[in-house]
Each structure stands twice: as C-alpha cells, then as structure tokens.
Design a protein around this motif. Structure first.
Motif, mmCIF file in Angstrom:
data_model
loop_
_atom_site.group_PDB
_atom_site.id
_atom_site.type_symbol
_atom_site.label_atom_id
_atom_site.label_comp_id
_atom_site.label_asym_id
_atom_site.label_seq_id
_atom_site.Cartn_x
_atom_site.Cartn_y
_atom_site.Cartn_z
ATOM 1 N N LEU A 1 2.979 -16.676 -57.507
ATOM 2 C CA LEU A 1 2.699 -17.408 -56.096
ATOM 3 C C LEU A 1 3.307 -16.405 -55.214
ATOM 4 N N ARG A 2 4.156 -15.795 -55.268
ATOM 5 C CA ARG A 2 4.916 -15.002 -53.967
ATOM 6 C C ARG A 2 4.039 -13.834 -53.865
ATOM 7 N N SER A 3 3.557 -13.158 -54.912
ATOM 8 C CA SER A 3 2.674 -11.885 -54.816
ATOM 9 C C SER A 3 1.328 -12.361 -54.149
ATOM 10 N N ALA A 4 0.850 -13.471 -54.554
ATOM 11 C CA ALA A 4 -0.407 -14.014 -53.965
ATOM 12 C C ALA A 4 -0.376 -14.483 -52.791
ATOM 13 N N ALA A 5 0.706 -15.033 -52.174
ATOM 14 C CA ALA A 5 0.797 -15.419 -50.850
ATOM 15 C C ALA A 5 1.252 -14.095 -50.015
ATOM 16 N N THR A 6 1.455 -13.024 -50.403
ATOM 17 C CA THR A 6 1.719 -12.003 -49.667
ATOM 18 C C THR A 6 0.628 -11.059 -49.607
ATOM 19 N N ASP A 7 -0.300 -11.289 -50.508
ATOM 20 C CA ASP A 7 -1.647 -10.360 -50.646
ATOM 21 C C ASP A 7 -2.220 -10.769 -49.280
ATOM 22 N N SER A 8 -2.815 -9.849 -48.221
ATOM 23 C CA SER A 8 -3.532 -10.200 -47.046
ATOM 24 C C SER A 8 -4.827 -10.632 -47.632
ATOM 25 N N GLN A 9 -5.481 -11.467 -46.681
ATOM 26 C CA GLN A 9 -7.086 -12.019 -47.353
ATOM 27 C C GLN A 9 -7.599 -11.161 -46.190
ATOM 28 N N GLU A 10 -8.133 -10.311 -46.854
ATOM 29 C CA GLU A 10 -9.023 -9.176 -45.977
ATOM 30 C C GLU A 10 -10.432 -8.798 -46.624
ATOM 31 N N LEU A 11 -11.375 -8.934 -46.086
ATOM 32 C CA LEU A 11 -12.594 -8.460 -46.574
ATOM 33 C C LEU A 11 -12.837 -6.964 -46.373
ATOM 34 N N LYS A 12 -13.221 -6.571 -47.747
ATOM 35 C CA LYS A 12 -13.744 -5.222 -47.973
ATOM 36 C C LYS A 12 -15.298 -5.062 -47.491
ATOM 37 N N ILE A 13 -15.325 -3.727 -47.216
ATOM 38 C CA ILE A 13 -16.939 -3.557 -47.014
ATOM 39 C C ILE A 13 -17.372 -2.388 -47.665
ATOM 40 N N SER A 14 -18.373 -2.870 -48.628
ATOM 41 C CA SER A 14 -19.027 -1.966 -49.778
ATOM 42 C C SER A 14 -19.844 -0.614 -49.139
ATOM 43 N N LYS A 15 -19.550 0.355 -50.028
ATOM 44 C CA LYS A 15 -20.441 1.450 -49.470
ATOM 45 C C LYS A 15 -21.700 1.409 -48.814
ATOM 46 N N HIS A 16 -22.259 0.502 -49.501
ATOM 47 C CA HIS A 16 -23.872 0.231 -49.160
ATOM 48 C C HIS A 16 -23.765 -0.743 -47.645
ATOM 49 N N ALA A 17 -23.048 -1.593 -47.643
ATOM 50 C CA ALA A 17 -22.862 -2.433 -46.305
ATOM 51 C C ALA A 17 -22.371 -1.286 -45.225
ATOM 52 N N ASN A 18 -21.523 -0.640 -45.430
ATOM 53 C CA ASN A 18 -20.900 0.523 -44.471
ATOM 54 C C ASN A 18 -22.043 1.314 -43.926
ATOM 55 N N GLU A 19 -22.996 2.051 -44.844
ATOM 56 C CA GLU A 19 -24.013 2.838 -44.617
ATOM 57 C C GLU A 19 -24.950 1.971 -43.548
ATOM 58 N N ARG A 20 -25.076 0.711 -43.890
ATOM 59 C CA ARG A 20 -25.999 -0.063 -43.176
ATOM 60 C C ARG A 20 -25.592 -0.534 -41.968
ATOM 61 N N ILE A 21 -24.324 -0.778 -41.680
ATOM 62 C CA ILE A 21 -23.544 -1.138 -40.403
ATOM 63 C C ILE A 21 -23.739 0.194 -39.366
ATOM 64 N N GLN A 22 -23.502 1.280 -39.975
ATOM 65 C CA GLN A 22 -23.676 2.700 -39.395
ATOM 66 C C GLN A 22 -25.156 2.634 -38.866
ATOM 67 N N GLU A 23 -26.091 2.899 -39.777
ATOM 68 C CA GLU A 23 -27.487 3.300 -39.702
ATOM 69 C C GLU A 23 -28.164 2.245 -38.676
ATOM 70 N N ARG A 24 -27.704 0.865 -38.681
ATOM 71 C CA ARG A 24 -28.222 -0.016 -37.663
ATOM 72 C C ARG A 24 -27.338 -0.133 -36.432
ATOM 73 N N ASN A 25 -26.154 0.531 -36.260
ATOM 74 C CA ASN A 25 -25.408 0.586 -34.940
ATOM 75 C C ASN A 25 -25.049 -0.702 -34.683
ATOM 76 N N ILE A 26 -24.213 -1.511 -35.753
ATOM 77 C CA ILE A 26 -23.922 -2.728 -35.565
ATOM 78 C C ILE A 26 -22.202 -2.824 -35.213
ATOM 79 N N HIS A 27 -22.045 -3.475 -34.162
ATOM 80 C CA HIS A 27 -20.586 -3.259 -33.662
ATOM 81 C C HIS A 27 -19.967 -4.791 -34.000
ATOM 82 N N ILE A 28 -18.660 -4.643 -34.411
ATOM 83 C CA ILE A 28 -18.157 -6.131 -34.858
ATOM 84 C C ILE A 28 -16.736 -6.127 -34.686
ATOM 85 N N SER A 29 -16.198 -6.565 -33.610
ATOM 86 C CA SER A 29 -14.753 -6.429 -33.146
ATOM 87 C C SER A 29 -13.940 -6.863 -34.140
#
Length: 128
Positions: A37-65
């Motif tokens: 429980l302690r380790s689960a609580a300390t894990d930050s909830q963060e989204l990862k971006i797949s390689k494919h999605a990262n390429e699409r974000i860069q290709e399409r010039n998408i900016h997300i703050s």
C-alpha cells in the motif's frame, strides 16, 4: 571399519499454539500489505507517451501545457477507477487515445483532424 559419531539433540520441542501461528501469519500478511500500500501510494500517477504518440505529437505540432497534461492525467486515472480501459480524450487542440490500464497515450491527432475520424476500440470519452 567406519567410525560414526553420535551427537545428541535436545528433546525439548518448541510447540506453538495455533493462535501463535495465526498471529505471526497475520502480522506477516499485514506487513506485506502495508508495504504494498505504501509503495502504491508513493507511485506518482503519471501518463507515459508511447513512441508512436510522441512522433504524432511532434509531426502534428501539438502543444499541450503541463497544466493541461495534469488535467488529462487526473481524468484518465479517474476514468480508470470507474472501469474505463481505453478512453478517447478530446481537448481543444488535440484528441488522444489513451490506454488507462497501462497509463500510456497511444496516439494523438489535432482536433480538426479528429472531426473526420472513426474511433474504434474505445470504451469511454473524456471531453475537456
């Protein structure tokens, strides 16, 4: 002939009652649960971006703050807690397909591009 040595072992067995054994087992289980429980609580909830999605974000010039990413992250984890596995996230400037189960952005496109698309294999939509 062979010589054998004999050593005496004390005959005082240690007998534990069932309640003593159960309390030790419960203590071990509670400790491992606490650690988990302690380790689960300390894990930050963060989204990862797949390689494919990262390429699409860069290709399409998408900016997300960072603030927008935080809102997306919060909503995806909220959706996951409600049983959604693969939501479509519609933002002002982008549309994202996310694997809530793996906390990973699978693909991204501009919002205008999303108007002409058919989205399959999604089981929820998050509109921001």
């Amino acid at each position: 002939m062979h010589r054998f040595g004999i050593q005496r072992v004390p005959l005082q067995p240690t007998i534990q009652s069932n309640s003593q054994l159960k309390s030790k087992t419960i203590a071990r289980t509670e400790q491992s649960f606490r650690d988990h429980l302690r380790s689960a609580a300390t894990d930050s909830q963060e989204l990862k971006i797949s390689k494919h999605a990262n390429e699409r974000i860069q290709e399409r010039n998408i900016h997300i703050s960072d603030q927008e990413w935080q809102v997306v992250t919060d909503k995806v984890f909220e959706a996951r807690s409600k049983g959604v596995n693969q939501p479509l996230v519609l933002m002002d400037q982008a549309a994202l397909i996310v694997s809530a189960k793996n906390a990973t952005v699978i693909t991204a496109m501009e919002r205008t591009e999303a108007k002409n698309q058919l989205f399959t294999n999604i089981d929820g939509t998050i509109v921001l």
